[in-house]
Design an enzyme around this catalytic site. Structure first.
Site, PDB file in Angstrom:
ATOM      1  N   TYR A 107       0.830  -1.209   0.000  1.00  0.00           N
ATOM      2  CA  TYR A 107       0.000   0.000   0.000  1.00  0.00           C
ATOM      3  C   TYR A 107       0.864   1.259   0.000  1.00  0.00           C
ATOM      4  CZ  TYR A 107      -3.654   3.348   1.217  1.00  0.00           C
ATOM      5  OH  TYR A 107      -4.511   4.418   1.206  1.00  0.00           O
ATOM      6  N   LYS A 162      11.481 -14.612  -5.273  1.00  0.00           N
ATOM      7  CA  LYS A 162      10.558 -15.082  -6.310  1.00  0.00           C
ATOM      8  C   LYS A 162      10.296 -13.891  -7.216  1.00  0.00           C
ATOM      9  CE  LYS A 162       6.004 -16.778  -7.448  1.00  0.00           C
ATOM     10  NZ  LYS A 162       4.695 -16.151  -7.421  1.00  0.00           N
TER      11      LYS A 162
END
Length: 289
Positions: A107, A162
């Site tokens: 956010y 990742k």
């Protein structure tokens, strides 16, 4: 041991009441294991983790571990609240997970690098299992940048990354940076490119519905073209909705969807299923276990 091989980013099954279905998750896990998959990511992007409360995520984490599938488990611990991330990390250790996957606090897109580094350092200090960073800037708006890595790279619990950016430049950059640790690609189309660059493996959507094909691509690079076709089909119908529709059509579970996300219309499910069956043979399709 660092994560290695082919992982499925499993969707979180919901019943018709939009409640978590642990039975369906266990069935999916056992089928994935029987298809030769190495591991599963629980509560990643495909697991729709932002749609669940902390209590629900803890329950999903516990149920996945209790399924005792033989798969190596990675737990997504994403949250903008550091206290929640720490609780999820503790749950991973308590339930025998091999690693955790932590995105930046998504956010706060304008947060300074120093603040993001402080966030990750607290997670790393708290962790009792290896931590992988989650690079998916098209979703989080916060990249795993070189400046950030220069700040936190020396931490002993930073196990890898990742990379779901789908960007070849990022693949080259991050696979080099984590050459001695774990670099996992998050895009089916780049499995071969990842392995050729010395990467450790993949956590990719097609592995949830065509795990044998993804596993084969790790050992035979000529399989990449067939994997691309499956990935292209999933993308054409929407990556998340199509995976859930295939699992639902196969009878694994209901795989309903919480707003604001939506599932596929019934007629599109049948179109998808027909096309999927042309690409994936019967013995490699999901089934009840």
């Amino acid at each position: 041991m660092l994560p290695r091989g082919a992982y499925s980013p499993v969707p979180t099954p919901l019943d018709h009441r939009l409640e978590f279905d642990a039975t369906a998750l266990g069935s999916h896990f056992r089928w994935l294991s029987g298809q030769g998959l190495d591991g599963a990511l629980v509560l990643g992007t495909n697991g729709e983790f932002p749609s669940f409360s902390l209590a629900e995520r803890l329950r999903v984490a516990e149920a996945a571990a209790a399924a005792d599938s033989g798969l190596r488990l990675m737990l997504g611990v994403g949250s903008c609240a550091l206290v929640e991330v720490k609780e999820m990390v503790s749950a991973a250790a308590a339930n025998g997970y091999d690693s955790v996957l932590c995105p930046p606090p998504f956010y706060f897109r304008a947060a300074p690098v120093a603040g993001i580094a402080a966030f990750f350092n607290q997670v790393l200090d708290h962790a009792e299992v290896p931590v992988l960073l989650y690079h998916i800037p098209q979703v989080t708006g916060v990249p795993i940048s070189e400046e950030l890595l220069d700040t936190i790279d020396a931490h002993p619990r930073l196990a890898g990354v990742k990379d779901s950016s789908g960007d070849l430049d990022d693949l080259a950059r991050l696979s080099r940076r984590f050459a001695e640790r774990a670099y996992l690609v998050g895009t089916d189309r780049l499995v071969t490119a990842c392995l050729r660059a010395g990467g450790s493996g993949s956590v990719s959507a097609a592995a949830s519905v065509a795990p044998a094909l993804v596993g084969a691509a790790h050992h035979d690079f000529s399989v990449q073209e067939r994997l691309d076709a499956v990935r292209g089909l999933l993308e054409a119908y929407g990556l998340g909705p199509s995976v859930k529709a295939i699992l639902r059509r196969s009878g694994v579970g209901n795989y309903a969807t919480r707003p604001p996300l939506v599932g596929l219309e019934p007629e599109r499910v049948e179109q998808l299923w027909e096309a999927y069956c042309e690409l994936v043979p019967p013995n490699a399709r999901p089934s009840l276990c």
